[in-house]
Design a protein around this motif. Structure first.
Motif, PDB file in Angstrom:
ATOM      1  N   LEU A  29       0.757  -1.290  -0.029  1.00 10.95           N
ATOM      2  CA  LEU A  29      -0.112  -0.001  -0.025  1.00 10.95           C
ATOM      3  C   LEU A  29       0.976   1.222   0.079  1.00 10.95           C
ATOM      4  CD1 LEU A  29      -3.051   1.277  -0.105  1.00 10.95           C
ATOM      5  CD2 LEU A  29      -2.652   0.939   2.513  1.00 10.95           C
ATOM      6  N   GLY A  30       2.051   1.173   0.735  1.00  9.41           N
ATOM      7  CA  GLY A  30       2.901   2.426   0.827  1.00  9.41           C
ATOM      8  C   GLY A  30       3.182   2.646  -0.436  1.00  9.41           C
ATOM      9  N   ALA A  31       3.640   1.611  -1.300  1.00  6.60           N
ATOM     10  CA  ALA A  31       3.996   1.508  -2.761  1.00  6.60           C
ATOM     11  C   ALA A  31       3.175   2.530  -3.700  1.00  6.60           C
ATOM     12  CB  ALA A  31       4.778   0.486  -3.147  1.00  6.60           C
ATOM     13  N   ALA A  32       1.857   1.816  -3.466  1.00  8.02           N
ATOM     14  CA  ALA A  32       0.880   2.446  -4.328  1.00  8.02           C
ATOM     15  C   ALA A  32       0.508   3.630  -4.061  1.00  8.02           C
ATOM     16  CB  ALA A  32      -0.363   1.600  -3.981  1.00  8.02           C
ATOM     17  N   MET A  33       0.483   4.356  -2.712  1.00  8.45           N
ATOM     18  CA  MET A  33      -0.050   5.747  -2.436  1.00  8.45           C
ATOM     19  C   MET A  33       0.613   6.824  -3.294  1.00  8.45           C
ATOM     20  SD  MET A  33      -2.654   5.244  -0.511  1.00  8.45           S
ATOM     21  CE  MET A  33      -2.842   6.940  -0.182  1.00  8.45           C
ATOM     22  N   PRO A  34       1.977   6.936  -3.455  1.00 11.29           N
ATOM     23  CA  PRO A  34       2.390   8.182  -3.931  1.00 11.29           C
ATOM     24  C   PRO A  34       1.755   8.172  -5.522  1.00 11.29           C
ATOM     25  CG  PRO A  34       4.330   6.627  -3.333  1.00 11.29           C
ATOM     26  CD  PRO A  34       3.109   5.963  -2.951  1.00 11.29           C
ATOM     27  N   TRP A  35       1.146   7.096  -6.169  1.00 12.10           N
ATOM     28  CA  TRP A  35       0.379   7.231  -7.542  1.00 12.10           C
ATOM     29  C   TRP A  35      -0.865   7.963  -7.127  1.00 12.10           C
ATOM     30  CZ3 TRP A  35       2.274   5.530 -12.427  1.00 12.10           C
ATOM     31  CH2 TRP A  35       3.488   5.075 -12.239  1.00 12.10           C
ATOM     32  N   VAL A  36      -1.651   7.647  -5.960  1.00 14.57           N
ATOM     33  CA  VAL A  36      -2.657   8.064  -5.550  1.00 14.57           C
ATOM     34  C   VAL A  36      -2.622   9.878  -5.269  1.00 14.57           C
ATOM     35  CG1 VAL A  36      -4.815   8.311  -3.896  1.00 14.57           C
ATOM     36  CG2 VAL A  36      -3.801   5.931  -4.853  1.00 14.57           C
ATOM     37  N   VAL A  37      -1.722   9.994  -4.447  1.00  9.43           N
ATOM     38  CA  VAL A  37      -1.520  11.284  -4.008  1.00  9.43           C
ATOM     39  C   VAL A  37      -0.955  12.163  -5.399  1.00  9.43           C
ATOM     40  CG1 VAL A  37      -0.129  13.037  -2.515  1.00  9.43           C
ATOM     41  CG2 VAL A  37      -1.087  10.650  -1.488  1.00  9.43           C
ATOM     42  N   GLY A  38      -0.070  11.516  -6.090  1.00  6.29           N
ATOM     43  CA  GLY A  38       0.389  12.568  -7.223  1.00  6.29           C
ATOM     44  C   GLY A  38      -0.765  12.633  -8.280  1.00  6.29           C
ATOM     45  N   GLY A  39      -1.618  11.806  -8.302  1.00  3.75           N
ATOM     46  CA  GLY A  39      -2.519  12.120  -9.163  1.00  3.75           C
ATOM     47  C   GLY A  39      -3.528  13.346  -8.809  1.00  3.75           C
ATOM     48  N   PHE A  40      -3.863  13.203  -7.294  1.00  2.00           N
ATOM     49  CA  PHE A  40      -4.700  14.524  -7.032  1.00  2.00           C
ATOM     50  C   PHE A  40      -3.756  15.782  -6.935  1.00  2.00           C
ATOM     51  CE2 PHE A  40      -7.021  10.826  -5.267  1.00  2.00           C
ATOM     52  CZ  PHE A  40      -8.375  11.220  -5.880  1.00  2.00           C
TER      53      PHE A  40
END
Length: 222
Positions: free
Chosen positions: A191-202
């Motif tokens: 999940l920690g690896a995936a979260m930068p993609w989420v935050v970066g998208g917003f």
């Protein structure tokens, strides 16, 4: 190109290609797409982390995400009225709140225990992200369609819906791929690896909102 040629004849095009010549509309569709990428991607991997990684039951995992809905209920009623006065600043602020809220969740996840962490460390971030959802999604269509001529409004609205559906599928694919690529390291690390993609998208959504119309009314300025 085919749809553009149809616009020169008597046939009504399925896709109003002329709308994409309007920078505000093209940017708005991209904002909608990235929003859906981040939203669907996040809730896919977050639900897996809660249940497979933290030992929550499906009911418990669902109750945790109620905090996100609560945030949306707080801001959604006022979002349209604020957009009429402040235009693009409202969805821009909403995107930043989504980034900040999910960033909080990311930080809480990074410091979580290996099994069944308490929900309370996650709640503030989910509430802030939900409040951002209300500010971003509720007025976005009105802000963007203020730049679109009336005869194109119906088709343009349909493009928005398509962008949302495609973005959701793309988010599940991209964020889900990142998550499962790191699943061997454990659910929390994945999940920690995936979260930068989420935050970066917003964060990208917030930056793109600067190109939206200044007012959510017809005959906008800017």
């Amino acid at each position: 190109m085919q749809e553009a040629r149809r616009q020169g004849g008597a046939t009504v095009p399925l896709l109003p290609a002329r709308a994409f010549r309007l920078p505000a509309f093209s940017v708005g569709v991209l904002v909608q797409l990235l929003f859906s990428v981040g939203m669907q991607g996040f809730f896919l991997v977050f639900a897996i982390w809660l249940q497979a990684g933290q030992g929550y039951t499906p009911m418990q995992a669902g109750l945790v995400t109620v905090a996100f809905s609560a945030g949306g209920f707080l801001t959604a009623p006022a979002a349209d009225a604020l957009a009429v006065r402040h235009g693009r600043l409202v969805p821009g602020a909403g995107a930043l709140m989504l980034a900040a809220g999910f960033g909080w969740v990311w930080s809480a996840v990074a410091g979580s225990a290996d099994a069944h962490t308490g929900a309370w460390p996650l709640v503030p971030g989910l509430v802030v992200a939900g409040a951002g959802l209300g500010f971003l999604v509720v007025p976005l269509v009105n802000v963007v369609l203020s730049a679109v001529p009336g005869e194109l409004a119906g088709g343009a609205s349909g493009i928005f819906s398509t962008a949302q559906q495609f973005g959701g599928a793309l988010g599940a694919a991209v964020v889900g791929t990142v998550f499962f690529r790191h699943a061997g390291d454990g659910p929390t690390e994945a999940l920690g690896a995936a979260m930068p993609w989420v935050v970066g998208g917003f964060v990208t959504c917030a930056a793109l909102c600067a190109a939206l119309p200044r007012r959510a009314v017809a005959g906008h300025e800017g």
